[in-house]
Design an enzyme around this catalytic site. Structure first.
Site, PDB file in Angstrom:
ATOM      1  N   SER A 126       0.755  -1.247   0.061  1.00 22.47           N
ATOM      2  CA  SER A 126      -0.114   0.050   0.060  1.00 22.47           C
ATOM      3  C   SER A 126       0.779   1.273  -0.004  1.00 22.47           C
ATOM      4  O   SER A 126       2.188   1.271   0.471  1.00 22.47           O
ATOM      5  CB  SER A 126      -1.002   0.100   1.212  1.00 22.47           C
ATOM      6  OG  SER A 126      -1.438   1.239   1.726  1.00 22.47           O
ATOM      7  N   TYR A 150      -1.822  -1.005  10.796  1.00 24.12           N
ATOM      8  CA  TYR A 150      -2.051  -1.527   9.510  1.00 24.12           C
ATOM      9  C   TYR A 150      -0.801  -1.208   8.552  1.00 24.12           C
ATOM     10  O   TYR A 150      -0.255  -2.155   8.081  1.00 24.12           O
ATOM     11  CB  TYR A 150      -3.221  -0.873   8.977  1.00 24.12           C
ATOM     12  CG  TYR A 150      -3.481  -1.097   7.340  1.00 24.12           C
ATOM     13  CD1 TYR A 150      -3.627  -2.361   7.165  1.00 24.12           C
ATOM     14  CD2 TYR A 150      -3.169  -0.105   6.486  1.00 24.12           C
ATOM     15  CE1 TYR A 150      -3.854  -2.650   5.718  1.00 24.12           C
ATOM     16  CE2 TYR A 150      -3.249  -0.142   5.064  1.00 24.12           C
ATOM     17  CZ  TYR A 150      -3.685  -1.729   4.843  1.00 24.12           C
ATOM     18  OH  TYR A 150      -3.828  -1.761   3.372  1.00 24.12           O
ATOM     19  N   LYS A 154       2.136  -3.657   6.688  1.00 28.13           N
ATOM     20  CA  LYS A 154       2.682  -3.846   5.295  1.00 28.13           C
ATOM     21  C   LYS A 154       3.955  -3.880   5.487  1.00 28.13           C
ATOM     22  O   LYS A 154       4.731  -4.474   4.452  1.00 28.13           O
ATOM     23  CB  LYS A 154       1.933  -2.777   4.493  1.00 28.13           C
ATOM     24  CG  LYS A 154       0.510  -2.879   4.334  1.00 28.13           C
ATOM     25  CD  LYS A 154      -0.017  -4.166   3.634  1.00 28.13           C
ATOM     26  CE  LYS A 154      -1.641  -4.494   3.303  1.00 28.13           C
ATOM     27  NZ  LYS A 154      -1.849  -5.573   2.815  1.00 28.13           N
TER      28      LYS A 154
HETATM   29  P1  NAD Z   1     -11.087  -6.816   1.395  1.00 38.91           P
HETATM   30  O1  NAD Z   1     -11.279  -6.620   2.798  1.00 38.91           O
HETATM   31  O2  NAD Z   1     -12.335  -6.374   0.562  1.00 38.91           O
HETATM   32  O3  NAD Z   1     -10.372  -8.072   0.891  1.00 38.91           O
HETATM   33  C1  NAD Z   1      -9.420  -8.836   1.797  1.00 38.91           C
HETATM   34  C2  NAD Z   1     -10.022 -10.184   1.606  1.00 38.91           C
HETATM   35  O4  NAD Z   1      -9.420 -11.015   2.606  1.00 38.91           O
HETATM   36  C3  NAD Z   1     -11.581 -10.537   2.165  1.00 38.91           C
HETATM   37  O5  NAD Z   1     -12.326 -11.049   1.453  1.00 38.91           O
HETATM   38  C4  NAD Z   1     -11.401 -11.033   3.470  1.00 38.91           C
HETATM   39  O6  NAD Z   1     -12.382 -12.046   3.853  1.00 38.91           O
HETATM   40  C5  NAD Z   1     -10.023 -11.932   3.423  1.00 38.91           C
HETATM   41  N1  NAD Z   1      -9.295 -12.148   4.537  1.00 38.91           N
HETATM   42  C6  NAD Z   1      -8.847 -11.551   5.429  1.00 38.91           C
HETATM   43  N2  NAD Z   1      -8.187 -11.893   6.558  1.00 38.91           N
HETATM   44  C7  NAD Z   1      -8.035 -13.222   5.995  1.00 38.91           C
HETATM   45  C8  NAD Z   1      -7.646 -14.349   6.565  1.00 38.91           C
HETATM   46  N3  NAD Z   1      -6.826 -14.381   7.722  1.00 38.91           N
HETATM   47  N4  NAD Z   1      -7.551 -15.502   5.793  1.00 38.91           N
HETATM   48  C9  NAD Z   1      -8.331 -15.568   4.907  1.00 38.91           C
HETATM   49  N5  NAD Z   1      -8.918 -14.499   4.184  1.00 38.91           N
HETATM   50  C10 NAD Z   1      -8.758 -13.326   4.857  1.00 38.91           C
HETATM   51  O7  NAD Z   1      -9.944  -5.523   0.910  1.00 38.91           O
HETATM   52  P2  NAD Z   1      -9.483  -5.122  -0.488  1.00 38.91           P
HETATM   53  O8  NAD Z   1      -9.775  -3.639  -0.532  1.00 38.91           O
HETATM   54  O9  NAD Z   1      -9.783  -6.046  -1.392  1.00 38.91           O
HETATM   55  O10 NAD Z   1      -7.721  -5.263   0.002  1.00 38.91           O
HETATM   56  C11 NAD Z   1      -7.181  -6.143  -0.505  1.00 38.91           C
HETATM   57  C12 NAD Z   1      -5.656  -6.081   0.009  1.00 38.91           C
HETATM   58  O11 NAD Z   1      -5.335  -4.761  -0.604  1.00 38.91           O
HETATM   59  C13 NAD Z   1      -5.495  -6.115   1.451  1.00 38.91           C
HETATM   60  O12 NAD Z   1      -4.364  -6.597   1.816  1.00 38.91           O
HETATM   61  C14 NAD Z   1      -5.449  -4.557   1.581  1.00 38.91           C
HETATM   62  O13 NAD Z   1      -4.475  -4.248   2.652  1.00 38.91           O
HETATM   63  C15 NAD Z   1      -4.739  -4.126   0.439  1.00 38.91           C
HETATM   64  N6  NAD Z   1      -4.747  -2.747   0.021  1.00 38.91           N
HETATM   65  C16 NAD Z   1      -6.050  -2.065  -0.303  1.00 38.91           C
HETATM   66  C17 NAD Z   1      -6.207  -0.870  -0.465  1.00 38.91           C
HETATM   67  C18 NAD Z   1      -7.747  -0.324  -0.703  1.00 38.91           C
HETATM   68  O14 NAD Z   1      -7.739   1.048  -0.291  1.00 38.91           O
HETATM   69  N7  NAD Z   1      -8.691  -1.175  -0.816  1.00 38.91           N
HETATM   70  C19 NAD Z   1      -5.192  -0.125  -0.530  1.00 38.91           C
HETATM   71  C20 NAD Z   1      -3.897  -0.542  -0.323  1.00 38.91           C
HETATM   72  C21 NAD Z   1      -3.780  -1.844  -0.125  1.00 38.91           C
HETATM   73  C1  WQD Z   2      -9.406  10.172   0.797  1.00 33.92           C
HETATM   74  C2  WQD Z   2      -9.333  11.620   1.054  1.00 33.92           C
HETATM   75  C3  WQD Z   2      -9.952  12.136   3.211  1.00 33.92           C
HETATM   76  C4  WQD Z   2     -13.628  10.198   3.643  1.00 33.92           C
HETATM   77  C5  WQD Z   2      -6.895   4.823   3.019  1.00 33.92           C
HETATM   78  C6  WQD Z   2      -6.001   4.384   3.753  1.00 33.92           C
HETATM   79  C7  WQD Z   2      -4.848   3.738   2.909  1.00 33.92           C
HETATM   80  C8  WQD Z   2      -5.121   2.880   1.858  1.00 33.92           C
HETATM   81  C9  WQD Z   2      -6.394   3.628   1.078  1.00 33.92           C
HETATM   82  C10 WQD Z   2      -5.055   0.711   2.351  1.00 33.92           C
HETATM   83  C11 WQD Z   2      -8.621  12.118   2.131  1.00 33.92           C
HETATM   84  C12 WQD Z   2     -10.935  12.675   2.315  1.00 33.92           C
HETATM   85  C13 WQD Z   2     -12.667  10.815   3.308  1.00 33.92           C
HETATM   86  C14 WQD Z   2     -14.740  11.307   4.056  1.00 33.92           C
HETATM   87  C15 WQD Z   2     -13.252  13.084   3.291  1.00 33.92           C
HETATM   88  N1  WQD Z   2      -5.680   1.758   2.226  1.00 33.92           N
HETATM   89  N2  WQD Z   2     -12.298  11.993   2.887  1.00 33.92           N
HETATM   90  N3  WQD Z   2     -14.493  12.491   3.724  1.00 33.92           N
HETATM   91  O1  WQD Z   2      -7.073   8.150   3.969  1.00 33.92           O
HETATM   92  O2  WQD Z   2      -6.086   8.354   1.347  1.00 33.92           O
HETATM   93  O3  WQD Z   2      -6.370   6.170   2.320  1.00 33.92           O
HETATM   94  O4  WQD Z   2      -7.381   4.130   2.045  1.00 33.92           O
HETATM   95  O5  WQD Z   2      -3.867   0.491   2.269  1.00 33.92           O
HETATM   96  O6  WQD Z   2      -3.855   3.020   3.515  1.00 33.92           O
HETATM   97  O7  WQD Z   2      -5.265   5.539   4.613  1.00 33.92           O
HETATM   98  O8  WQD Z   2      -8.210   7.260   1.786  1.00 33.92           O
HETATM   99  O9  WQD Z   2     -10.660   7.325   1.065  1.00 33.92           O
HETATM  100  O10 WQD Z   2     -10.247   7.663   3.549  1.00 33.92           O
HETATM  101  O11 WQD Z   2      -9.529   9.427   2.058  1.00 33.92           O
HETATM  102  O12 WQD Z   2     -13.246  14.178   2.978  1.00 33.92           O
HETATM  103  O13 WQD Z   2     -15.728  10.962   4.554  1.00 33.92           O
HETATM  104  O14 WQD Z   2     -10.853  11.983   1.127  1.00 33.92           O
HETATM  105  O15 WQD Z   2      -9.507  13.360   4.195  1.00 33.92           O
HETATM  106  O16 WQD Z   2      -8.223  13.266   1.914  1.00 33.92           O
HETATM  107  P1  WQD Z   2      -6.965   7.501   2.456  1.00 33.92           P
HETATM  108  P2  WQD Z   2      -9.673   7.690   1.978  1.00 33.92           P
END
Ligand code: NAD
Ligand code: WQD
Length: 346
Positions: A126, A150, A154
């Site tokens: 991430s 979190y 990572k």
């Molecule tokens: P999500 O929660 O929709 O998907 C994660 C999946 O993993 C879920 O289906 C959950 O049931 C499963 N899971 C969690 N823990 C588990 C375990 N111990 N064993 C088996 N399954 C398990 O999340 P997402 O948004 O699809 O994210 C996927 C990956 O990408 C995550 O690792 C997340 O940290 C990373 N990521 C997400 C974002 C984002 O903003 N969505 C950004 C950066 C990184």
């Molecule tokens: C985006 C922008 C808020 C909600 C998060 C995690 C990051 C990654 C992605 C996993 C910011 C603004 C938000 C609201 C708002 N996940 N905002 N009103 O914080 O960039 O990233 O998700 O790895 O680790 O921290 O994403 O969508 O929460 O916010 O104004 O109700 O929207 O302040 O500027 P963020 P976000």
């Protein structure tokens, strides 16, 4: 390219879109997911869209016996590892749960892969690993830091992968650093289905647009950005899904553990995203300014040069596309996957 792929967390948001692309590319796919944050309906719809089946194993990624069983059942070429907990705020209150699930889960997976002789991994990292970035756009060699458990989980996993690659050159690990994934499959059949009140901007915006919440709170209007609101690099989930296929293809050429940003390279403010959603929906979105959210940074967007060079991949969709597809998903599925169930799966 039709090697069997194991996808952990494949029933989740990014996982389900990636599984669809893998199936469409001809890969046999096995999904392991404990369904802690997913609905099996997502995979039912992925099968329907692909016209092909997914092998599904409901298990925890820390369940070594379950993993060994999957590796014994067929020769897995590579693993795409999405399984993890991802709520930043929750991780601050429950650090042990986050380290246990994310770090211990990845260790168990890597041990099982090593034992099975499968040494190809694509990992969901991430942009959070950059903390408050020193400069923009963010390149992969910038300093790494974490401001919550979190993000720390990572970083620890990335370090484990780097150590593993140093110890044994047979490992190929792509550490994909996603920026802000949003949007949905253009069919409107699969998308993001958060439980409870969404923390992230796009799902909250969709619930305001659909009338489920009265207004969007915009966190901060005094950031040093052109319109004063926070800037992020939103990336369409279908572009992201394609990025995983590109990483799989490039994996044999990638040296050791390689970190690669997946974003669009373009920053978009909160107000710009709201405006794009207004175009997509055709009506105004009620919003109010609110104080900055603690821990938020002003701006974050990627330098995508490594992805272009190493993966021959670049994002193709803009905010308009992201909002259009997210809105179709929301309109067609006001209660997410609980709206209507597809028969026959799981
Ligand atoms: P999500 O929660 O929709 O998907 C994660 C999946 O993993 C879920 O289906 C959950 O049931 C499963 N899971 C969690 N823990 C588990 C375990 N111990 N064993 C088996 N399954 C398990 O999340 P997402 O948004 O699809 O994210 C996927 C990956 O990408 C995550 O690792 C997340 O940290 C990373 N990521 C997400 C974002 C984002 O903003 N969505 C950004 C950066 C990184
Ligand atoms: C985006 C922008 C808020 C909600 C998060 C995690 C990051 C990654 C992605 C996993 C910011 C603004 C938000 C609201 C708002 N996940 N905002 N009103 O914080 O960039 O990233 O998700 O790895 O680790 O921290 O994403 O969508 O929460 O916010 O104004 O109700 O929207 O302040 O500027 P963020 P976000």
């Amino acid at each position: 390219m039709t090697q069997p792929i194991l996808v952990t967390g494949g029933a989740g948001y990014i996982g389900s879109h990636t599984v669809l692309e893998l199936l469409k590319a001809g890969h046999p796919v096995t999904v392991l997911d404990n369904l802690s944050n997913a609905n099996p309906e997502a995979l039912a719809r992925v099968q329907e869209l692909a016209g092909r089946e997914v092998a599904f194993c409901r298990a925890d990624v820390r369940d070594r016996a379950a993993l060994d069983g999957l590796f014994r059942a067929q020769p897995i070429h590579a693993v795409i590892h999405f399984a993890g907990l991802k709520a930043v705020g929750e991780s601050t209150g429950q650090p042990l749960r986050y380290y246990q699930n994310n770090v211990a889960g990845t260790l168990t997976l890597l041990e099982a892969m090593e034992a099975a002789g499968c040494r190809n991994l694509v990992f969901s990292s991430s942009a959070t690993v950059y903390g408050d970035p020193a400069a923009l756009p963010i390149t992969e060699d910038m300093p790494l830091s974490a401001t919550n458990p979190y993000g720390q989980s990572k970083l620890i996993i990335e370090d484990i992968c780097r150590d593993l690659a140093k110890a044994d050159p047979r490992w190929h690990l792509a550490l994909l650093r996603y920026f802000n994934p949003v949007g949905a499959h253009p069919s409107g059949r699969i998308g993001e289905d958060p439980l409870g009140t969404p923390n992230n901007l796009m799902p909250y915006l969709l619930q305001v647009a659909s009338g489920r919440r009265p207004h969007l709170s915009i966190f901060g209007r005094d950031y040093p950005t052109p319109d004063g609101t926070g800037i992020r690099d939103y990336i369409h989930v279908m572009d992201l899904a394609r990025g995983h296929l590109a990483a799989l293809k490039a994996l044999p050429e990638l040296p050791g553990a390689t970190a690669i940003n997946l974003g669009t390279g373009r920053g978009c403010s909160v107000l710009e995203l709201v405006a794009a959603m207004e175009v997509a929906t055709g009506f105004p979105i009620p919003r109010q300014f609110a104080p900055r959210r603690p821990g938020d940074i002003a701006s974050c967007y990627a330098d995508c040069g490594s992805a272009e060079r190493l993966l021959d991949w670049r994002a193709t969709q803009d905010q308009g596309d992201m909002c259009r597809d997210a809105w179709s998903w929301q309109r067609l599925n006001p209660d997410g996957y609980r709206s209507q169930l597809t028969k026959g799966m799981l």
